[in-house]
Structures are given as C-alpha cells and as structure tokens.
Design an enzyme around this catalytic site. Structure first.
Site, PDB file in Angstrom:
ATOM      1  N   GLY A   1       0.817  -1.202   0.000  1.00  0.00           N
ATOM      2  CA  GLY A   1       0.000   0.000   0.000  1.00  0.00           C
ATOM      3  C   GLY A   1       0.856   1.260   0.000  1.00  0.00           C
ATOM      4  CB  SER A   2       0.176   4.595   1.416  1.00  0.00           C
ATOM      5  OG  SER A   2      -1.095   4.734   0.801  1.00  0.00           O
TER       6      SER A   2
END
Length: 588
Positions: free
Chosen positions: A289-290
């Site tokens: 993810g981020s």
C-alpha cells in the site's frame, strides 16, 4: 627301598610330569595359540572406544551477549535385554525422575539392544539417578551418556532470528539451521578403560576433524528487547492478529532488530504453534500500500519529471483509469507533489507516476531490490512483481500506490534504509562473522553497495518524508527533539478467491532518524488491527515513535541542534514480560 614305595614314587613322578606337561601345553595355547583372541576379548572388556558428541558454538549478539549456548548434561540410556528385573529398575528410576513407573517400564519391556530413556537430564535428576546403585553393575544395562543441551538465555528474545536446535543439537530453524555447518563441530573419539574394580579413566584418541564456531549476529539484544516490548504493546492496544518490525543501520545494512508477534519461547519451542514459529518479517508476502509510494516518489523525482512544487489536480477524490476508479481518503483538490506525499493521495501519486513509462517505474522497483531475495541470511520470500507488458494503464496505476505486487517486510525496510543512506542501497545482513575456538575472527563478506538514486533526489525525498511526519498522515510518529522522516501505509488485505477485504488491513509505518543524519531506519507492520483505529498513522506510526524514543538515546544520538556531545548510554531496559493476549478474528 621296597618295591611298593618305588612304584608310588614312580607314579608321583609321572603324575607331576604329566601335570607339568599339561600346564605347559595350556600355557602355550593361552600365550601363543589363543593369545590374539584373548587380547581382543580383554580389550573388549576393559577398553572401549566411544564417540564424543561434537561441541556446538554459541550465537551472540553484536556486543557478545549470549543468545544461544550449549551446556553439558547427561542422558539416561538402557540395554533392556541385559536387565534382570525391569519392573524394579522402572520403579527406582521413576522415583528419581519424578515420573510414573509405567512410562519407563514401557521402554524397558521390549527386547532392544539400546534405548534412550531420558535425554538432557537436569542437574537434580542426574544427582538422584547417580545416587542409585543401578548404574554400578557390570552388565552395563543402565548408564548415563554425556551430552550437550541447547540453552537460550533470552527465552523468546529474537526467537525467529536465533532459531532452535533439537535434542540432537541439529539446527531446525533460524540461524541455528542456516549456520548449522559452522556452529556444529564434528564428533571426536575417546578411549574408556575400566579395571576389575570398576574404576577407570578416559583418554582422547581422536580429536574432531572440524571444530565448532561461534556465530556473531548484527542484532543488538537491547534494541531487540525494545522492539519486542513495543510490538507486545501494539498488539495489546490494537487487537492486531500479528505484527512484525525491523530496525536497520542504513549505512551498513546491518539488521539491529527483527521481531515478530506472535512468537514462540525457545525453551518450549516444540510446544509452540506453527503461527508462532513463522518469521513473518521475511516470509509473509503482502501488498504494502502507501508505504510503497516512496518508491514511486523516488522514481519521478530522480527522472526529473516531477518537482516537489509541481501541482496536480486530485479530482476531488475520485479518478478513473480505464475500467477502475481510484479514490482518496479525503477529497483533495489541487495539491503540490510534496502535499500529495504528505497526505498520501492515491490520485496524485498515480498522476505523477503516469509521467513515466511503465518500464521506467518497474526499473526503479527492481533497483530498490523488490522481486528478488535480499540475501540477508535467513529464509525469505522474493515477492512478486506485476507484468506490465499489457497496454492497460491499470497495472502501472496500481503499482504506483503499492498494489499489484507483493513484498516482504525485509524488502520494505531496506527501501527506507536506501533513502536514509543518501540513495545508496546496502543489502541487509544479519551475520557479522564467526569466531573459532582459538579466538580467530572470520568476518562475513560485506554486501556491495549500489546507488539507486542520486544523492540530490534522496535529500529532496527525505525533506518530503519529514513533512509526512510534521504536517501529514504520520503526526503520531513524532519524537521530541528529533526530526523523523517516514511514510504511513494502510493496505487492504487480499483474500484468495474473494478479492480485497473491507474489514482487514495491513497498517504500517516506515521511516528513519535523525532525518538529517540517519542512524537508524525501520519498519513496523500490524496485521489486521481491530476497530476504527486501523490506519497506519494511528497504529504503526506511534509504535515506531515509541521504539525510537528509546533506541536513539541508547545509541547515544543527541537531539537535533545538540550534536556536539553524544548522550550517555542509558541503562539497558529489562526484558519484556507483557503476556501476549489472544484476540478474536480481526475486524477492520
């Protein structure tokens, strides 16, 4: 002399001569004819060559603290076929060992040449057994064999790194397994002599052909304590199903701490569950993810297609790429690239990444080490990279925000360390070297550094990541007196056959400190924190901050603005004693 006396004398002479001849013949048979066979029998009765178990080296932390050592003990064996009264022997041994007689009688009841009754007896058990007269008999039906047992002073400390060696001293997991050939010395042989009174001595006749070595790790036991204690706290506060964390010295690639929860106790490893034994930091594949946006940011900054001040329209929170719509947590309007990273905008990151050709982005992903094992010294997964050969823009868009690929915690921690090290990637490692029995030091070959980014790009990206902590999603990663650089991540978990979960997430934070002169870099990942507090900035970031609050003073890193005099080292923290609570299945 009368005839009768002469006959008696003659008979006596004949008898004596005959006896002497018989004795002479027998002596000749014993001393000449049968001598070789008798010498063999005598040697078998009084001399016996025995194999001596090879010694096993210790596993030490970087400062020489013991993490695994071998202690000499004894193991009780029996030769059931030679026992006259197995039931009596079972009762007496059971009394000394504190067990039920039938447990021992079961082993003694079959006609076997040799069986182990109890391995690695403790000192009290050895004393009680030796007090019995069962071991002093000539039939050698019962005896104690000298052996070594593995002892782990830290219990569960660094359990997944140190690993476990079984009752036969063979390494079964961790460093105990991967470095088994160096840790374990070959057996030697000794000559045991016993006279008719039962007394005797031992004499070494063949030394081991290969001696053991101690293995020295890059792990710092104090930092390991700190990380494990804070993971326990995070598990307790968030209800996460699992967690892992890694600390790295970015300038050398040396892993200072690697911890997983749940974890086994090495003293009771055989009783632990498979989920406790798993080294999630190296073996779990997950979509980051981020936190992966640091790679995308590094690529666009290094290629010069983006500057921190370049502005992008983030479409008020919804952006369609081909047949897929990407959203942001908040509806942002126009933002600079610096603000896009600080607030972790998916849309802004995708728009910036589309200024690169897909192969260019994938090239930077590989440069950071994703898609290949790091070779840090323990079993690990390589992760999977997407195939971007399709003309569809969805693959590159998902990759830009950390989806569509899988990574390990070690790989992700190494990526943050690369930025902290001015854009130079030093592959991580966990073994510093080995030490032989003569004290000779044999260092491991240092990994070859590789430049991934220009120094200028690394400095610019570091300033942006400082903004993530000071102005963006990672405010809870702040540490008083130190500038922290880092990135949060909250990634939906992919469930095989069911797509992405709406309730289960990986919450993570990676970063380094001090931002202007990094001494330590790391990553914290929480698997499926429960309730409404599931974002990386809410859960993993404060855990990372608490680790740094203790780790930086321990490493004598002065606060920002006071770098002239190093801090005195604080007293080492006590080992964590927080019990690991069991939680129900995670809800997002």
């Amino acid at each position: 002399m009368p005839p009768i006396h002469r006959s008696r004398v003659a008979f006596l002479v004949v008898a004596v001569v005959t006896a002497a001849l018989a004795i002479a013949v027998r002596l000749y048979e014993l001393q000449v004819v049968e001598a070789p066979a008798l010498r063999v029998r005598a040697a078998q009765q009084h001399l016996q060559e025995r194999e001596v178990q090879g010694r096993r080296g210790a596993i030490l932390d970087r400062h020489g603290r013991d993490l695994a050592v071998s202690l000499e003990t004894g193991s009780l064996y029996a030769r059931p076929a030679r026992l006259e009264d197995p039931a009596l022997a079972a009762r007496e041994l059971a009394s000394a060992l504190g067990v039920r007689p039938r447990e021992i009688l079961r082993a003694l009841s079959h006609d076997a040449d040799f069986v182990w009754l109890y391995r690695n007896l403790d000192p009290d058990q050895l004393r009680r057994i030796r007090a019995l007269d069962l071991l002093d008999r000539d039939d050698d039906a019962l005896g104690i064999e000298r052996e070594a047992t593995r002892f782990y002073p830290g219990g569960s400390l660094a359990a997944h790194v140190v690993g476990f060696a079984g009752v036969d001293q063979a390494g079964l997991s961790g460093i105990e397994r991967t470095r088994d050939a160096e840790l374990q010395g070959d057996p030697g042989y000794e000559l045991a002599f016993r006279d008719g009174l039962g007394s005797g001595f031992l004499e070494a006749v063949k030394p081991p052909s290969k001696t053991h070595r101690d293995v020295v790790l890059s792990i710092d036991a104090v930092l390991q304590h700190i990380v494990e204690r804070e993971l326990d706290r995070a598990m307790d506060e968030t209800g996460a199903a699992a967690a892992w964390a890694i600390l790295i010295d970015p300038s050398t690639g040396e892993i200072l701490a690697l911890a997983n929860r749940p974890t086994p106790s090495l003293d009771r490893y055989r009783d632990s569950r498979p989920e406790e034994q798993r080294d999630r930091a190296a073996l779990n594949e997950y979509e980051p993810g981020s936190t992966f946006k640091i790679v995308t940011a590094a690529a666009v900054l290094d290629r010069g297609v983006v500057t921190p001040s370049r502005r992008f329209d983030c479409e008020n929170g919804a952006y369609r790429v081909a047949d897929r719509t990407y959203t942001d947590h908040h509806p942002y309007g126009v933002m600079t690239f610096r603000e896009i990273v600080e607030h972790s905008s998916n849309i802004g990151t995708i728009k910036a990444a589309r200024l690169l050709a897909p192969r260019e982005l994938l090239d930077y992903v590989r440069r950071f080490g994703f898609g290949s094992p790091t070779g840090f010294g323990l079993p690990e997964i390589a992760g999977r990279l997407p195939d971007l050969s399709s003309p569809s823009p969805v693959g590159p868009a998902s990759l830009a925000i950390g989806y569509g690929l899988t990574v390990s915690g070690i790989q992700m921690a190494s990526a943050f360390a690369t930025i902290a090290n001015g854009g130079v990637r030093v592959p991580p490692r966990i073994v510093l070297g080995t030490r032989d029995t003569d004290g000779g030091w044999h260092p491991e070959q240092r990994p070859r550094p590789e430049r991934v980014l220009s120094a200028r790009t690394a400095r610019v990206l570091t300033e942006i990541l400082r903004g993530v902590v000071e102005e963006g999603t990672a405010e809870k990663a702040r540490v008083e007196g130190y500038a922290i650089a880092g990135k949060t991540g909250t990634a939906r978990k992919h469930v095989t056959g069911r797509g992405y979960s709406r309730t289960a997430y990986y919450a993570s934070f990676g970063g380094f400190a001090p931002a202007d002169a990094p001494r330590i870099s790391g990553l914290v990942v929480l698997d499926s924190p429960r309730g409404s507090m599931f974002y990386g900035g809410q859960t993993a970031a404060p855990t990372f901050a608490r680790i740094l609050e203790q780790a930086l003073p321990y490493l004598r890193v002065p606060p920002d603005g006071d770098r002239t005099v190093p801090l005195p080292a604080p007293p080492p923290p006590k080992p964590p004693r927080v019990p690991l609570r069991r939680h129900r299945s995670p809800a997002g």
